[in-house]
Design an enzyme around this catalytic site. Structure first.
Site, PDB file in Angstrom:
ATOM      1  N   ASP A 185       0.813  -1.214   0.000  1.00  0.00           N
ATOM      2  CA  ASP A 185       0.000   0.000   0.000  1.00  0.00           C
ATOM      3  C   ASP A 185       0.848   1.267   0.000  1.00  0.00           C
ATOM      4  OD1 ASP A 185      -2.324   1.589   0.285  1.00  0.00           O
ATOM      5  OD2 ASP A 185      -2.076   1.594   2.464  1.00  0.00           O
ATOM      6  N   GLU A 429       3.271  -8.164   6.976  1.00  0.00           N
ATOM      7  CA  GLU A 429       1.989  -8.730   6.566  1.00  0.00           C
ATOM      8  C   GLU A 429       2.070  -9.682   5.382  1.00  0.00           C
ATOM      9  OE1 GLU A 429      -1.209  -5.978   6.155  1.00  0.00           O
ATOM     10  OE2 GLU A 429      -1.021  -5.234   8.190  1.00  0.00           O
ATOM     11  N   TYR A 482      -6.775  -3.743  12.278  1.00  0.00           N
ATOM     12  CA  TYR A 482      -7.579  -2.588  11.852  1.00  0.00           C
ATOM     13  C   TYR A 482      -9.050  -2.817  12.195  1.00  0.00           C
ATOM     14  CZ  TYR A 482      -3.493  -0.547   9.677  1.00  0.00           C
ATOM     15  OH  TYR A 482      -2.262   0.027   9.489  1.00  0.00           O
ATOM     16  N   GLU A 518       0.864  -1.850  14.126  1.00  0.00           N
ATOM     17  CA  GLU A 518       0.077  -0.923  13.299  1.00  0.00           C
ATOM     18  C   GLU A 518      -1.347  -0.920  13.808  1.00  0.00           C
ATOM     19  OE1 GLU A 518      -0.243  -1.503   9.026  1.00  0.00           O
ATOM     20  OE2 GLU A 518       1.913  -1.839   8.840  1.00  0.00           O
TER      21      GLU A 518
HETATM   22  C1  GCB Z   1      -1.398  -2.382   6.565  1.00  0.00           C
HETATM   23  C2  GCB Z   1      -0.103  -2.277   5.877  1.00  0.00           C
HETATM   24  C3  GCB Z   1       0.245  -0.856   5.524  1.00  0.00           C
HETATM   25  C4  GCB Z   1      -0.986  -0.155   4.992  1.00  0.00           C
HETATM   26  C5  GCB Z   1      -2.037  -0.127   6.082  1.00  0.00           C
HETATM   27  C6  GCB Z   1      -3.344   0.491   5.603  1.00  0.00           C
HETATM   28  O1  GCB Z   1      -1.734  -3.339   7.196  1.00  0.00           O
HETATM   29  O2  GCB Z   1       0.934  -2.888   6.594  1.00  0.00           O
HETATM   30  O3  GCB Z   1       1.263  -0.874   4.569  1.00  0.00           O
HETATM   31  O4  GCB Z   1      -0.724   1.127   4.537  1.00  0.00           O
HETATM   32  O5  GCB Z   1      -2.324  -1.406   6.499  1.00  0.00           O
HETATM   33  O6  GCB Z   1      -3.563   1.672   5.811  1.00  0.00           O
HETATM   34  O7  GCB Z   1      -4.127  -0.224   5.009  1.00  0.00           O
END
Ligand code: GCB
Length: 612
Positions: A185, A429, A482, A518
């Site tokens: 990403d 990931e 997330y 994260e």
């Molecule tokens: C993740 C990735 C990261 C992305 C982020 C997102 O899990 O490791 O590279 O930018 O989520 O914002 O989706």
């Protein structure tokens, strides 16, 4: 396995450095088969003689420099060239070794000097170099012409991986139409991203230095190894000095130990009033041959500290360390991933304003100058290799693994001596739930541990504990999640339950300390809504707050750190999930605060007082 060392070029009485940054001639090879540059051997003549060129700044990504969308999204070979005068004394003195070094170029590079190939290198984010002494002595009075071709095409065997997809339906796509698919990403910025240098060393010279540090009570110990290229009657004198230049200890020979009485340890920022304490280790070489004498000197900053991991804690100098920090990118307007001092210093000032004590180099190794700053400022680093987006089962094949092992060799070789680097991350990931992931990560982690016995190794996972095949091999669990963003969208109320369950599952299964590597939410600056809705600053704040409540419950158990995604907004490929890039920054891409920056600032300074 690697040939020689990769010491950061430095000036001393016996070494010189000449920066080749500035404007280079540039051409993207847009020919139908994308290969005209090689077919017509562009490197043989001046680039200006084989076609039109434009001016391109180095270092910088080329993508955002012009108004041409074709260049922004270009995939294939681009050609850089510039001529440089080599000082006459570098040429006349046969005892001087001249090296051409590229700090990094993305992704595959081939380098010629005066039309002769001197090296090639696979992979962005890590330096490569070539000795060019004999070449420049062939035509001593002419300027030396440096040509660098860089190709950003990603395949299943590159790191990060990608695939090229040709669109064959001629009723919908023109002939030869293709797209590059990636599973990570961030925008695949390309070009010469870090400084190009010429530097000298004596012909017989210090090629590599490794240090490992330890302490007991008040006495520090620096174990060192020095390798020398050339010579046969070499004398090495090693002197350790404190910050003020006072003598501390000395030794002779290519390996040994230096004892430091009343040691001043290297401490992270906020854990100690005197963070980032660095000694200087001066390595002095005299080499005598039948015909000549060579003298060389290299000074390495050395921080004395230890890293240990227990079932529940991450220890620096035997004291529990709690990561309260950020994930970053090397990313900014116009320059893309190009090295930029104003940006780097601004980011350090913002990190200190926030009370950040650590960051992860998501998702690739950052410039060495950044790690040097972390050493001096006492900012702790999780050093990540470009193993991101390994999602396709074919990326677990042997060819990919072999390259991944070499990248770890190169990363450890470059960064092994930085006290700020406290852990290696071999990937981000990956599809670690797939069966081949087990062998892949077992091999990769064992390999990295063999390269460096002093630091823990991890990879960053998004998988659940019962699915993750690499889980048994990591020293610290680095888990991304997330909740209430990609899943249960808009449902902030599920965070406490889901996050606690997630942590408990990981801890129960492996009894390892856990870092939230994260978490976050996109926020478009200036969008407001109460009650909070996704993409508003209020939602980003509320999501972070819910995560923080769970972190605080687990903090005295096995939970050892939190790294927000992300420090700043950053560019991505175009797609329906991204509104001109990823907006999970707590700062905008221009480094202005969103509401979340103030929330984190309050929290991090509170944590600094509670945990250091
Ligand atoms: C993740 C990735 C990261 C992305 C982020 C997102 O899990 O490791 O590279 O930018 O989520 O914002 O989706």
């Amino acid at each position: 396995p690697l040939d020689g060392g990769m010491l950061f070029p430095q000036e001393s009485s016996f070494r010189e450095v000449k920066e080749l940054n500035g404007l280079w001639d540039f051409r993207a090879d847009g020919s139908p088969n994308r290969n005209e540059g090689f077919e017509k051997a562009w490197y043989k003549r001046r680039l200006t003689e084989t076609g039109p060129v434009i001016e391109m700044p180095v270092p910088a990504s080329y993508n955002d420099i012009t108004q041409d969308p074709t260049l922004r999204d270009f995939i294939g070979w681009v050609w850089y060239e510039r001529e440089v005068f080599v000082p006459a004394r570098w040429i006349s003195d046969e005892g001087t070794r001249v090296v051409l070094r590229v700090g990094s170029a993305h992704y595959y590079s081939i380098v010629w000097v005066n039309g002769e190939k001197v090296t090639e290198h696979e992979g962005g984010h890590l330096p490569f170099e070539a000795e060019i002494s004999s070449l420049i002595r062939k035509e001593p009075t002419k300027p030396c012409r440096i040509t660098i071709a860089v190709n950003n095409t990603l395949t299943l065997e590159t790191l990060p991986p990608g695939t090229i997809q040709y669109m064959n339906d001629s009723s919908r796509y023109p002939d030869g139409f293709f797209v590059q698919n990636i599973d990570f990403d961030f925008f695949n910025y390309a070009g010469i991203h870090r400084s190009v240098l010429l530097y000298t060393t004596p012909k017989v010279h210090v090629d590599d230095i490794s240090v490992e540090t330890n302490f007991m009570d008040n006495t520090g110990l620096v174990r060192y190894k020095v390798s020398v290229q050339g010579g046969f009657n070499n004398t090495l004198n090693i002197t350790l000095m404190d910050k003020d230049g006072h003598f501390v200890a000395s030794s002779t020979g290519s390996s040994g130990g230096l004892k430091v009485v009343d040691v001043k340890l290297w401490w992270p920022y906020l854990m100690h009033e005197n963070p980032g304490y660095l000694y200087s280790m001066k390595v002095h070489l005299i080499a005598v041959s039948e015909t000549s004498t060579y003298e060389d000197e290299y000074t390495l900053p050395v921080g004395i500290r230890t890293i240990n991991v227990t079932n529940t804690q991450f220890l620096i100098n035997n004291k529990p360390f709690y990561f309260h920090g950020v994930n970053k990118h090397e990313d900014s307007d116009i320059r893309g991933r190009g090295f930029d001092w104003p940006l780097i210093v601004k980011d350090f000032n913002l990190m200190k304003w926030l009370g950040v004590n650590s960051f992860r180099t998501s998702h690739y190794p950052y410039a060495e100058e950044i790690l040097q700053m972390c050493d001096r400022h006492g900012i702790v680093v999780i050093d990540e290799c470009p193993g991101v987006g390994i999602k396709d089962i074919r990326s677990f094949r042997n060819a990919s693994l072999s390259h991944h092992l070499v990248v770890m060799d190169e990363l450890v070789r470059r960064d092994k001596n930085h006290p700020s680097v406290v852990m290696w991350s071999v990937a981000n990931e990956p599809a670690s739930e797939m069966p081949p992931a087990e062998f892949y990560f077992k091999t990769l982690i064992e390999h990295t541990k063999a390269l460096d016995q002093t630091r823990p190794v991890t990879y960053v996972t998004i998988a659940a504990a019962d699915m993750d095949k690499g889980g048994p091999y990591v020293d610290v669990v680095c888990a991304n999640s997330y909740f209430a963003w990609y899943f249960d969208q808009g449902r902030l109320d599920i965070i406490p339950l889901q996050l606690s369950t997630h942590f408990e599952n990981w801890y129960r299964k492996y009894q390892r300390p856990i870092i939230q590597s994260e978490y976050g939410a996109d926020a478009v600056p200036g969008l407001h809504m109460d009650p909070p809705m996704m993409f508003t600053e209020e939602y980003q704040n509320a999501l972070l707050q819910s995560y923080h409540d769970v972190f605080d419950q687990k903090r005295n158990q096995y939970f050892v750190g939190e790294l927000i995604w992300n420090f700043a907004d950053f560019m991505t490929s175009q797609g329906i999930y991204r509104v001109v890039g990823n907006k999970k920054g707590i700062f905008t891409r221009q480094r202005q605060p969103k509401a979340a920056a103030f929330l984190l600032r309050k929290r991090y300074w509170r944590l600094a007082n509670e945990t250091g």
